[in-house]
Design a protein around this motif. Structure first.
Motif, PDB file in Angstrom:
ATOM      1  N   ALA A   4       3.160  -1.253  -5.417  1.00  0.00           N
ATOM      2  CA  ALA A   4       3.224  -0.062  -4.673  1.00  0.00           C
ATOM      3  C   ALA A   4       3.515  -0.231  -3.218  1.00  0.00           C
ATOM      4  O   ALA A   4       4.646   0.559  -2.612  1.00  0.00           O
ATOM      5  CB  ALA A   4       1.843   0.922  -4.860  1.00  0.00           C
ATOM      6  N   GLN A   5       3.133  -1.329  -2.611  1.00  0.00           N
ATOM      7  CA  GLN A   5       3.421  -1.456  -1.196  1.00  0.00           C
ATOM      8  C   GLN A   5       4.625  -1.943  -0.991  1.00  0.00           C
ATOM      9  O   GLN A   5       5.327  -1.461  -0.034  1.00  0.00           O
ATOM     10  CB  GLN A   5       2.556  -2.511  -0.922  1.00  0.00           C
ATOM     11  N   ARG A   6       5.203  -2.898  -2.021  1.00  0.00           N
ATOM     12  CA  ARG A   6       6.620  -3.093  -1.843  1.00  0.00           C
ATOM     13  C   ARG A   6       7.600  -2.378  -2.242  1.00  0.00           C
ATOM     14  O   ARG A   6       8.787  -2.482  -2.388  1.00  0.00           O
ATOM     15  CB  ARG A   6       6.703  -4.602  -2.647  1.00  0.00           C
ATOM     16  N   GLY A   7       7.219  -1.054  -2.811  1.00  0.00           N
ATOM     17  CA  GLY A   7       8.084   0.031  -3.151  1.00  0.00           C
ATOM     18  C   GLY A   7       8.922  -0.531  -4.469  1.00  0.00           C
ATOM     19  O   GLY A   7       9.983  -0.052  -4.916  1.00  0.00           O
ATOM     20  N   ILE A   8       8.372  -1.331  -5.226  1.00  0.00           N
ATOM     21  CA  ILE A   8       8.757  -1.566  -6.586  1.00  0.00           C
ATOM     22  C   ILE A   8       8.304  -0.539  -7.744  1.00  0.00           C
ATOM     23  O   ILE A   8       7.088  -0.396  -7.802  1.00  0.00           O
ATOM     24  CB  ILE A   8       8.201  -3.043  -7.060  1.00  0.00           C
TER      25      ILE A   8
END
Lengths: 495, 246
Positions: free
Chosen positions: A152-156
């Motif tokens: 989620a943090q990496r926007g994946i």
């Protein structure tokens, strides 16, 4: 899920019984999710009414040090923190990672295991060598874990699963592009699968701790002491070695403890904010609407064919249609979806989750719509057929131009009502991890604990769509009633 | 011209028609009278191919519907027969979802494949001819019983049938309207239409039908020129019926 719940209730009752009968020895009730839970705690394949796993052995060692008798309470991973808060058990021992949001709700013991994360892809995958290559891919992982937060943090784009088995199977079936999982699970469920392979080396994920209720400081001290004890006397190392989980990182953790050093670990934070949550909910709402409309389209088309097929008296076609209708009305739609999602791939037909839900709900509702059609077709007077025939129309033409338009008018209100039901029934798609409103609610609420507020928001989403439809159905019904009254009046005036 | 030869029909184990034969010459009108249950309506439905006959033959122009035909062929010829035989039902059975114009143009456009604009023009002419100007775009439910009936008549007429069948055309109408219908049918006679009119009202058929046929128990009791049957009936059963009816 309800089976799991039943099981956990049964275990709970057993635990209560035991605690009453042997008051002398205190129990340590520990909660864990044994479904797809290897190697932490899982059902012994050789002995199905028994759980095994390295954490089970660890808890037994801890309990022995604490002078307690361990009692396992089977629970659902995604709701494990709320279950602890409700007092269903005293500690969580389930590969739990310390996170900031959890820290706000529960206590953590000292870490007992350092885990790495491993990305896995299909053997023939050429484009994914590391997490960096997953920007526009769909990655599966367990819901509400360090891995899911990292993604989620990496926007994946990712999909949260309830157990690793389902995630790796969907990877095999091409429903996912990659799976990111804690190495213990990866080692157990994916490493020996010839159709999958690791992408890149494992990388540091975090630590596992034992979770306790806020205020249980005394128990926390007891647990911490017991962890230290089994690390010191080599019990934990022996257990981990037996399960092939001993590595340099564990040695480091043990060494730090022996030196009396405080082990610092970074806590992953939930990347939850309301703007993001509403965006994800809106996407879920769009999927829900898409599922409802798509499924209704299938139901309306197939339902009509079923109604026509069923009306052909006596033949094999009529029998076949009746069998179809009875089957789909007589079995739960949830079971039908699970069958389509998990059963069909066994004969080489692996549909993505959303398509499975759309088709499954469509097939199910076709059975109901066929009966609406049937009632509506029967409500069109026989004289209409005869008038059409007497004008030289063929049965097909009479049906298409004269009977069907009238039947559709009669069927419209009940069909609109069915659409409202279908709309709500799209929530069963959560069972096959489709990101619709119910899934979104469960995952977001589990991740944040905002069950109440998110529940209200999700309900508003549903109502915004279902209320206008229900209203439209009522208006249509009223209009038809008025028209019928008018026709009756006209008929009376002429006699 | 339409001819029935020795028609038999039973329904639910009950014999409805027992050897009915008659012929209606082109440009003439046959009135069928008889008590309820005498088989009049069933006869009409057989002539329109809505019911399958058990025995006998129906002939209309070059269509020959023989009871001994196999189902598929019987259905094919019944469809051909319906193209030659138009029917105005007792309860009209107008299509409630279509406007007056839609009711009338549906079959010419979709069965005969005629140009819609052409059919609509003809429909408007026919409507005007029978005094129904300005209703083309209304729906049947908003029309009076008499207007609905005229729409049903135009609906049958526009298919240009060789023979027009009327089932109890006055049963739903008051005396004044029933006189209007009679005037309309007279005009059709003058235009050279061939018609069969089933009615329980002798007064309605008097000086409308060229021939009258009295039915009882599914049999033709007497079939004669109208005035002969009305004023000099030969059979005692006809005499009885006429006495009671008057």
């Amino acid at each position: 899920m309800s089976e799991k719940k039943q099981r956990s209730i049964a275990v709970l009752c057993l635990a209560l019984l035991c605690s009453v009968s042997s008051r002398a020895q205190q129990v340590l009730r520990w909660g864990a999710d044994p479904s797809g839970g290897a190697p932490y705690v899982f059902t012994d394949p050789a002995n199905p009414d028994q759980y095994i796993g390295y954490e089970k052995e660890m808890v037994e060692a801890l309990a022995a040090h604490m002078g307690r008798r361990p009692v396992m309470v089977a629970t659902d991973w995604e709701a494990i923190v709320p279950a602890l808060e409700r007092g269903e058990f005293d500690v969580i021992v389930n590969g739990l990672e310390p996170t900031e949001d959890r820290a706000a709700r529960i206590l953590f013991s000292r870490p007992y295991y350092v885990f790495n994360l491993q990305l896995t892809v299909r053997r023939e995958e050429r484009n994914i060598a590391s997490l960096e290559d997953c920007r526009n891919k769909l990655v599966g992982t367990l819901g509400n874990t360090a891995a899911s937060r990292l993604l989620a943090q990496r926007g994946i784009p990712f999909r949260g699963y309830a157990d690793p088995v389902a995630a790796y199977r969907d990877l095999e079936l091409g429903r996912l592009d990659a799976v990111l999982m804690d190495v213990p699970m990866e080692a157990y469920y994916a490493r020996d699968n010839p159709r999958l392979r690791p992408a890149g080396p494992p990388f540091r994920g975090g630590v596992y701790v034992i979770g306790l209720r806020k205020g249980d400081e005394a128990l926390k001290a007891e647990v911490d002491a017991a962890i230290e004890a089994i690390m010191r006397d080599g019990t934990l190392e022996r257990i981990l070695r037996r399960w092939n989980l001993w590595d340099a990182a564990q040695a480091e953790l043990h060494a730090a403890m022996r030196k009396g050093e405080e082990v610092h670990y970074a806590m992953t934070a939930a990347t939850f904010n309301w703007g993001d949550a509403l965006k994800r909910l809106a996407r879920a709402a769009a999927v829900t609407v898409m599922l409802a409309f798509g499924a209704m389209l299938i139901a309306l088309a197939l339902g009509l064919l079923l109604a026509i097929g069923q009306s052909k008296d006596g033949g094999w076609l009529s029998a076949l249609c009746t069998a179809y209708i009875e089957f789909f009305r007589g079995t739960p739609v949830l079971v039908q979806l699970l069958f389509l999602y998990f059963g069909l791939p066994q004969i080489g037909l692996a549909l993505p989750g959303w398509l499975t839900a759309l088709v499954g709900l469509g097939l199910n509702y076709a059975a109901y719509e066929s009966q609406v059609y049937r009632a509506a077709l029967e409500a069109v007077p026989r004289g209409q057929w005869e008038a059409a025939y007497s004008l030289g129309m063929s049965p097909a033409l009479a049906f298409r131009r004269i009977i069907l338009p009238q039947a559709l008018r009669i069927a419209l209100p009940p069909m609109t009502n069915d659409f409202v039901s279908l709309f709500k029934d799209t929530s069963v798609a959560f069972a096959i991890s489709v990101w619709e409103l119910a899934t979104a609610y469960r995952e977001l609420a589990n991740a944040t604990g905002e069950f109440l507020l998110l529940g209200v928001v999700v309900s508003v989403f549903y109502l915004a769509m279902s209320l206008p439809l229900a209203h439209a159905a009522r208006r249509l019904e009223q209009r038809q009633a008025r028209r019928r009254a008018l026709q009756l009046q006209a008929a009376e005036a002429t006699t | 011209m339409i001819r029935a030869l020795n028609l038999y029909k039973s329904k639910d184990g009950k014999q409805i028609l027992r050897g009915v034969s008659f012929e209606v010459a082109s440009g003439t009108t046959l009135g069928i009278i008889g008590a309820s249950g005498s088989g009049k309506t069933t006869l009409l439905r057989c002539l329109n191919g809505l019911e399958r006959i058990d025995r006998g033959v129906i002939e209309c122009g070059d269509v020959r519907l023989d009871a001994s035909l196999a189902d598929v062929e019987y259905a094919r010829r019944a469809k051909l027969l319906r193209r030659r035989v138009g029917m105005v039902f007792q309860h009209l059975h107008l299509f409630p979802h279509l406007s007056v114009l839609g009711n009338i143009t549906e079959a010419p456009v979709h069965v005969l494949g005629m140009q819609r604009s052409e059919v609509e023009r003809e429909a408007q002419e026919l409507l005007a001819e029978i005094g129904l100007q300005g209703v083309a775009h209304r729906y049947p439910e908003s029309l009076s019983g008499g207007e609905q009936q005229r729409v049903a008549i135009v609906r049958a007429l526009i298919m240009r049938p060789d023979v027009l069948l009327f089932d109890e055309p006055t049963s739903a109408l008051d005396p004044r309207r029933s006189a209007n219908v009679r005037a309309l049918l007279r005009r059709f006679i003058a235009q050279g239409h061939t018609m069969i009119v089933v009615s329980h009202s002798i007064r309605f058929l008097e000086d409308l039908a060229d021939h009258l046929l009295y039915m009882e128990g599914g049999e033709v009791v007497e079939h004669d020129r109208a005035e002969a049957l009305l004023y000099a009936p030969k059979d005692a059963r006809t005499q009885d019926f006429l006495r009671q009816a008057r």
